[in-house]
Design a protein around this motif. Structure first.
Motif: not given
Length: 411
Positions: A207-209, A231-236, A240-246, A262-266
């Motif tokens: 879950s961490g970058v 990331l397994t749980e990127a977040g909302m 979520g977008i920034v962490a996944s992109t990084a 990109v496992s975003l929480t909608p």
């Protein structure tokens, strides 16, 4: 396109999609419907596929879900959608795959989590059963380790061994090594049971970058299996977008990664396709692939007190996305087009000249006119109340002229 030296890997086939071995990095997504609800699942898979997801994963967690897989695949095919469907199995996959043979045959790939496929057992019979079904049906397998469901016996043993060392490692280091060991050991077992190396993909999700980067750098150095990143749980939302992109960008820039999600929480009732668009944008921003014409727009400042340029940029971006499915079918190369919608004279003309098509709207106190540039040349100046419609017309004419498909020569 960027010149990035891709990591050497086997090439696998997921349905009709090539993965690894130099193939373009693939975008995948996952449904959040009850798979047993065939109509809802078909609707969401279709939306994800039309957004650009090249494979879609569905949960197969019980008998009703397993029984629904073939009807889902058949209904998608009836709609002209042949997107490969991946089955996500936990705990009871060995039972479902052996009992529901239509499910085993219809899926394009099986996802197995070694941390829970044989949970509570002293042997790997359940894992072996799933691998044998994959061999029988000639299906690839993703062995997906997740630190939230890591094999606890393996982790406990490695933690105990670490404590006995003269200079014990940090627990985080042991956790990372346990994830890598679990993935590689499971892959070795799968090959020992007869699954070919080019039918195996690996993932080791956290879950961490920084954890993501460390895990995949080490995993990539120790195997040649194609790797699935995310990331397994990127977040909302922005998090979520920034962490996944990084995380994804660092690894992709180093040539690591063959498929991404990109496992975003909608948000409640939110659009699941957002995760597809974000994954595509990561790849396009890195210059690895092109999916959609890019719209450059300035952020606005004291020179742009009107919101008109923002509204135009938003309308053009939406218009391009709506038109893209038809353009993709009829035209070649349109996904590489660059547009610029600028709000004042400072950078407007310059950015517009660098784009295929650009418009520079008047800023505060500037003359009420909007010069339009096509391939670096000023072609017209728009005024009045119909700038949006006129700009769209220029865009449509350019697309048809610039990106028309060549008619094959008659033999």
């Amino acid at each position: 396109m960027a010149i990035i030296q891709r990591r050497k890997s086997y090439q696998a086939m997921i349905g009709n999609v090539r993965v690894g071995g130099g193939a373009p990095v693939m975008v995948q997504s996952m449904t959040n419907t009850d798979t047993a609800d065939i109509a809802s699942t078909v609707k969401q898979v279709a939306a994800l596929a039309r957004a650009g997801s090249e494979v879609v994963r569905v949960t197969v967690n019980n008998e009703a879900a397993a029984a629904a897989v073939r009807p889902i695949v058949e209904e998608l095919a009836a709609q002209g959608l042949h997107v490969p469907i991946i089955g996500d199995f936990h705990y009871n996959g060995h039972l479902l795959l052996t009992k529901f043979k239509d499910c085993a045959q219809s899926l394009a790939k099986y996802r197995i989590n070694p941390g829970n496929v044989s949970i509570g057992r002293k042997n790997d019979d359940n894992f072996r059963t799933m691998i044998e079904v994959a061999i029988e049906n000639d299906k690839p397998v993703r062995i997906g380790v997740n630190w939230g469901s890591l094999d606890q016996q393996l982790l406990a043993r490695m933690m105990d061994e670490n404590l006995k060392l003269a200079a014990p490692k940090d627990p985080r280091e042991v956790m990372i090594e346990a994830m890598i060991s679990s993935a590689l050991h499971s892959a070795e077992l799968a090959e020992s049971y007869g699954l070919k190396g080019d039918h195996i993909l690996l993932s080791a999700k956290v879950s961490g970058v920084q954890d993501l980067v460390d895990v995949y750098r080490r995993l990539a150095a120790r195997c040649e299996y194609p790797l699935h990143l995310g990331l397994t749980e990127a977040g909302m939302g922005a998090k979520g977008i920034v962490a996944s992109t990084a995380g994804l960008s660092i690894l992709l820039q180093e040539g690591i990664g063959d498929t991404i999600r990109v496992s975003l929480t909608p948000a409640p009732g939110g659009d699941r396709t957002e995760e597809v668009y974000v994954a595509q944008q990561v790849l396009q921003s890195l210059g690895l692939r092109s999916f959609l014409p890019q719209v450059t727009a300035c952020p606005g400042c004291g020179r742009t007190t009107s919101t008109y340029f923002q509204e135009l940029a938003q309308q053009i971006q939406r218009y391009v996305r709506e038109k893209m499915p038809a353009w993709r079918e009829e035209l070649e190369g349109v996904e590489e087009m660059k547009l610029a919608v600028m709000g004042c004279i400072v950078n407007g003309p310059g950015e517009s000249k660098h784009a295929n098509i650009g418009i520079s709207l008047p800023g505060t106190f500037e003359e009420p006119k909007a010069p339009v540039f096509v391939d670096g040349r000023l072609v017209t100046t728009l005024k009045g109340d119909h700038i949006v419609e006129e700009f769209k017309q220029i865009l449509d004419e350019y697309v048809v002229t610039r990106y028309a498909k060549k008619v094959p020569a008659k033999v």
